[in-house]
Write an enzyme that holds these catalytic residues in place. Structure first.
Site: not given
Ligand code: EPU
Length: 438
Positions: A23-24, A96, A120, A125, A309, A417
């Site tokens: 999914k990611n 996202r 989520c 975020r 996750d 999702r």
């Molecule tokens: N963060 C910031 N500012 C930003 C971006 C991130 O402060 O501009 C913070 C976030 O708030 C969080 C941390 O950095 O505390 C990590 O966030 P990250 O950007 O790594 O997460 P993401 O890219 O939004 C993806 C996955 C998530 C998974 C995380 C961590 C996708 C679509 N989502 O999210 O997956 O938990 O990486 O591995 O790829 C899920 O699959 O249920 C899910 C939430």
């Protein structure tokens, strides 16, 4: 539409399920296809909402998304147009992934409109890292009600230093820098296997990206990217979720397509609590290796640490371990929202704002409940629960499978999702389950 499932737990889960592309990763490879005029073919595509949303956006731009075989998409983005506000209305707040359209859209049209993001509800975020990185590559950003607008005549290489190894911001920089003028150096990058998978596709398309051991990713901009054929990596979050269901119910599940390397950290912890696994070329069988499960202390982290996750289903499995386990969350501020319901099912879990001794907390003294202490083993009882978000939702399903008696899981469609054909998979593991849509 109200939707729910009713299922009867308390029986070991035995059987086989098959993984599809992650999914990611898959939706991000679809975004990468927008960087080329030539067709990009992506295999093992699951039928999940994020895929459907990106397919819809590509079609609205005038691109073609064809399912040329079951589970194989061919994306051709030769004659596409920029997105306008009307295109985004029904997407706002649902995923996202659209923030990652910035790079391709800026390269092709000099402007990228992004909707307010969804995903989520597991903490604030923000997207500040994305905005900062794109500014570094030459874009300007205007926040608008319901989203934002990036503009750039040309993106150029630059040096981006991430405050935290964010998965999304790393992907943003990669997808934006591959066609930029010059070289981009990304420091403190995330190095999750999902990112390596995206890089693998981009390399096939003609990109030049190198990854150093010290979280440095160097992207040499190229003039043009071509088409490619790519099989996305199997979903390692789903693999671990089924492993937790197997150990929690004292069952035995063969997860076809599960791979060892992306989940080595999980496998270590799984073994330490008494889990067993047999690895073959076709997949991994998960089971309980000893009658009594053991408690553990774990901390979530960015790769190669224990994924955030995996945290929720693993916590559910720990309700069956004999003793006191500690789970400390460091990636998201608010990822223990599901604990209250588990306690109502009979678990004994307390949440704390402090990190365990000797662990430096990422969130410091802010009021986040970042540590859980789980006392086990506890008998879980079936009940009516409502799915709050994807991973918490799946962990509820695992809890209802462990629990004696019948449970009703409301808002079940949220799970679509991220988990394809979940009801059919549970039926193949001989779970008594009915799905109701009203
Ligand atoms: N963060 C910031 N500012 C930003 C971006 C991130 O402060 O501009 C913070 C976030 O708030 C969080 C941390 O950095 O505390 C990590 O966030 P990250 O950007 O790594 O997460 P993401 O890219 O939004 C993806 C996955 C998530 C998974 C995380 C961590 C996708 C679509 N989502 O999210 O997956 O938990 O990486 O591995 O790829 C899920 O699959 O249920 C899910 C939430």
């Amino acid at each position: 539409m109200r939707d729910y499932i009713r299922l009867r737990g308390g029986k070991p889960l035995v059987g086989e399920i098959a993984l599809r592309g992650a999914k990611n990763t898959v939706p991000k490879t679809m975004v990468a296809a927008l960087l080329s005029d030539e067709p990009v073919i992506i295999r093992d595509v699951p039928k999940i909402e994020d895929v459907e949303i990106i397919a819809r956006l590509i079609a609205r731009m005038g691109g073609q998304v064809e399912e040329i075989r079951p589970g194989t998409l061919q994306i051709t983005a030769k004659n596409i147009r920029a997105l306008d506000r009307g295109d985004l209305e029904d997407i706002t707040g649902r995923s996202r992934i659209p923030i990652l359209l910035c790079g391709p859209l800026l390269h092709r049209f000099g402007r990228a409109l992004v909707p307010k993001l969804g995903g989520c509800n597991i903490g604030p975020r923000p997207v500040d890292f994305h905005v900062k990185a794109l500014r570094e590559l030459g874009a300007t950003y205007d926040e608008e009600r319901g989203g934002g607008l990036f503009t750039a005549k040309r993106l150029r290489g630059g040096t981006v230093i991430l405050e935290y190894p964010s998965v999304g911001a790393t992907e943003q920089v990669i997808l934006s820098a591959v066609l930029s003028d010059g070289v981009t150096e990304l420091h403190n990058a995330a190095v999750e296997p999902e990112i390596m998978d995206l890089i693998a596709l981009l390399q096939k398309m003609g990109a030049i990206i190198s990854v150093d051991m010290d979280r440095r990713i160097i992207i040499e901009g190229v003039k043009k990217l071509g088409g490619a054929v790519h099989s996305s990596m199997p979903d390692r979050i789903e693999a671990a979720s089924w492993a937790c269901a197997a150990i929690g119910t004292n069952g035995r599940i063969f997860v076809r397509g599960a791979e060892q390397l992306p989940i080595t950290t999980f496998l270590n912890k799984f073994r330490q609590i008494g889990g067993g696994f047999d690895i073959t070329r076709d997949g991994i069988t998960f089971y309980r290796a000893q009658p009594k499960l053991l408690p553990i202390t774990i901390e979530t982290d960015v790769h190669p640490g224990f994924m955030t996750d995996w945290q929720q289903p693993f916590t559910v499995a720990l309700t069956q371990a004999d003793g006191r386990s500690v789970v400390h969350e460091t990636v998201y501020e608010s990822r223990f929202g599901y604990i209250e319901e588990l306690n109502k099912m009979g678990a004994t879990i307390s949440l704390y704002e402090e990190a365990p001794a000797n662990i430096k907390s990422r969130f410091g003294k802010r009021n986040y409940r970042q540590s859980a202490i789980i006392k086990g083993p506890t008998k879980l009882r079936g009940r009516e629960i409502t799915v709050p978000d994807l991973r918490a939702g799946f962990s509820y399903v695992v809890a209802t499978l462990i629990a004696a008696g019948e449970s009703t899981v409301k808002n079940f469609s949220v799970l679509q999702r991220g988990y394809e054909h979940l009801v059919a998979k549970l039926q193949s593991l001989e779970v008594e389950i009915v799905e109701v849509k009203t």
